[in-house]
Write a protein that holds these residues in place. Sequence first.
Motif, PDB file in Angstrom:
ATOM      1  N   ILE A   1      -5.349   7.355  -4.667  1.00 15.37           N
ATOM      2  CA  ILE A   1      -4.782   6.091  -5.134  1.00 15.37           C
ATOM      3  C   ILE A   1      -5.923   5.228  -5.664  1.00 15.37           C
ATOM      4  O   ILE A   1      -6.943   5.063  -5.006  1.00 15.37           O
ATOM      5  N   SER A   2      -5.755   4.691  -6.855  1.00 13.13           N
ATOM      6  CA  SER A   2      -6.755   3.785  -7.419  1.00 13.13           C
ATOM      7  C   SER A   2      -6.046   2.850  -8.386  1.00 13.13           C
ATOM      8  O   SER A   2      -4.929   3.115  -8.838  1.00 13.13           O
ATOM      9  N   GLN A   3      -6.727   1.755  -8.744  1.00 13.73           N
ATOM     10  CA  GLN A   3      -6.151   0.837  -9.728  1.00 13.73           C
ATOM     11  C   GLN A   3      -5.940   1.546 -11.069  1.00 13.73           C
ATOM     12  O   GLN A   3      -4.944   1.305 -11.755  1.00 13.73           O
ATOM     13  N   ARG A   4      -6.838   2.417 -11.426  1.00 19.62           N
ATOM     14  CA  ARG A   4      -6.719   3.165 -12.692  1.00 19.62           C
ATOM     15  C   ARG A   4      -5.525   4.099 -12.648  1.00 19.62           C
ATOM     16  O   ARG A   4      -4.778   4.218 -13.632  1.00 19.62           O
ATOM     17  N   MET A   5      -5.309   4.752 -11.503  1.00 23.59           N
ATOM     18  CA  MET A   5      -4.185   5.677 -11.381  1.00 23.59           C
ATOM     19  C   MET A   5      -2.855   4.926 -11.350  1.00 23.59           C
ATOM     20  O   MET A   5      -1.862   5.369 -11.936  1.00 23.59           O
ATOM     21  N   ILE A   6      -2.841   3.782 -10.673  1.00 24.71           N
ATOM     22  CA  ILE A   6      -1.628   2.968 -10.647  1.00 24.71           C
ATOM     23  C   ILE A   6      -1.235   2.580 -12.067  1.00 24.71           C
ATOM     24  O   ILE A   6      -0.063   2.674 -12.459  1.00 24.71           O
ATOM     25  N   LEU A   7      -2.214   2.148 -12.865  1.00 24.72           N
ATOM     26  CA  LEU A   7      -1.932   1.789 -14.259  1.00 24.72           C
ATOM     27  C   LEU A   7      -1.339   2.969 -15.013  1.00 24.72           C
ATOM     28  O   LEU A   7      -0.334   2.823 -15.720  1.00 24.72           O
TER      29      LEU A   7
ATOM     30  N   CYS B   1       1.753   6.481  -7.113  1.00 24.88           N
ATOM     31  CA  CYS B   1       0.751   7.482  -7.487  1.00 24.88           C
ATOM     32  C   CYS B   1       1.126   8.897  -7.073  1.00 24.88           C
ATOM     33  O   CYS B   1       0.830   9.862  -7.789  1.00 24.88           O
ATOM     34  N   ASN B   2       1.763   9.015  -5.911  1.00 21.56           N
ATOM     35  CA  ASN B   2       1.967  10.348  -5.330  1.00 21.56           C
ATOM     36  C   ASN B   2       3.405  10.671  -4.960  1.00 21.56           C
ATOM     37  O   ASN B   2       3.681  11.757  -4.451  1.00 21.56           O
ATOM     38  N   GLY B   3       4.323   9.722  -5.170  1.00 17.96           N
ATOM     39  CA  GLY B   3       5.723   9.976  -4.883  1.00 17.96           C
ATOM     40  C   GLY B   3       6.076   9.941  -3.417  1.00 17.96           C
ATOM     41  O   GLY B   3       7.148  10.410  -3.026  1.00 17.96           O
ATOM     42  N   VAL B   4       5.208   9.372  -2.582  1.00 16.77           N
ATOM     43  CA  VAL B   4       5.432   9.330  -1.138  1.00 16.77           C
ATOM     44  C   VAL B   4       5.371   7.883  -0.670  1.00 16.77           C
ATOM     45  O   VAL B   4       4.311   7.243  -0.749  1.00 16.77           O
ATOM     46  N   ASN B   5       6.484   7.361  -0.189  1.00 21.16           N
ATOM     47  CA  ASN B   5       6.541   5.979   0.276  1.00 21.16           C
ATOM     48  C   ASN B   5       6.089   5.913   1.735  1.00 21.16           C
ATOM     49  O   ASN B   5       6.868   5.679   2.647  1.00 21.16           O
TER      50      ASN B   5
ATOM     51  N   VAL C   1       0.843  -1.201   0.000  1.00 22.27           N
ATOM     52  CA  VAL C   1       0.000   0.000   0.000  1.00 22.27           C
ATOM     53  C   VAL C   1       0.878   1.251   0.000  1.00 22.27           C
ATOM     54  O   VAL C   1       0.591   2.227  -0.712  1.00 22.27           O
ATOM     55  N   ALA C   2       1.960   1.226   0.783  1.00 26.35           N
ATOM     56  CA  ALA C   2       2.895   2.362   0.779  1.00 26.35           C
ATOM     57  C   ALA C   2       3.505   2.544  -0.604  1.00 26.35           C
ATOM     58  O   ALA C   2       3.678   3.668  -1.081  1.00 26.35           O
TER      59      ALA C   2
END
Length: 229
Positions: free
Chosen positions: A192-198, A178-182, A171-172
């Motif tokens: 965060i979404s599956q579409r955004m991850i893609l 998606c956002n550049g933050v681990n 999740v991290a």
Amino acid sequence: MEVCGVVGDTIAVVYGCNIDALYHEMIGLGDGADIVELLRDKYEGTPSNPFEGVSRSDQFSEVYLFFDYDFHDVNRPPQVLNGQLEYLLDYFGEETDHGKLYINYPMIESIRYTKELPDSNYYQYTVSREDCRSFKRVAASFSFYPNMDFLLRGDAQSRAQSWELLKIQNVAKANFICNGVNEYPPVEMGSISQRMILQRQIDEFESLPDCRLSVLSSYPIMLFEWLGK
């Protein structure tokens, strides 16, 4: 296809084909295509029908789908694969509607692509398209764990701890992609979404000369969303 298992009122089924086959079946069925009815029809009359005794009038409250990204398929250009996934992720965007689709990058073996848990470097791990062709072997040689027993066998407490640590680092990493933050995000994963991850995966491998993909397992992400924590 084969049945993974039937537990209580939960039915788990192996679709038996890749994301390309799912896409073409859904397109062929047209608007309002129902994945549950598609699976019912495939299993009807078979000895291992998981829907035996389940009426077509019975409704499933939640439907989850898990598929591999299949980056290694050299016969299908990434642009074609990504177009198919964009369509399917838009269609399967809600578990209480058509169902919710989760993608493993590059495939199911990403669940064990980790050093000893917790692995602070997990957010950095990527794999080339070339290595995706033998990712089962690559994951086995990379992993700290010789097999899947750390998730499937042993005492309940150790299994639960392993799943919790995998959930946290996947999740991290999704947040990082998606956002550049681990960091483990708040429960409200609006960014965060599956579409955004893609889309972020597409942006990453298109910008790199060796077409690298971030390794990510969707099972821990689904657990995070399902549990709400």
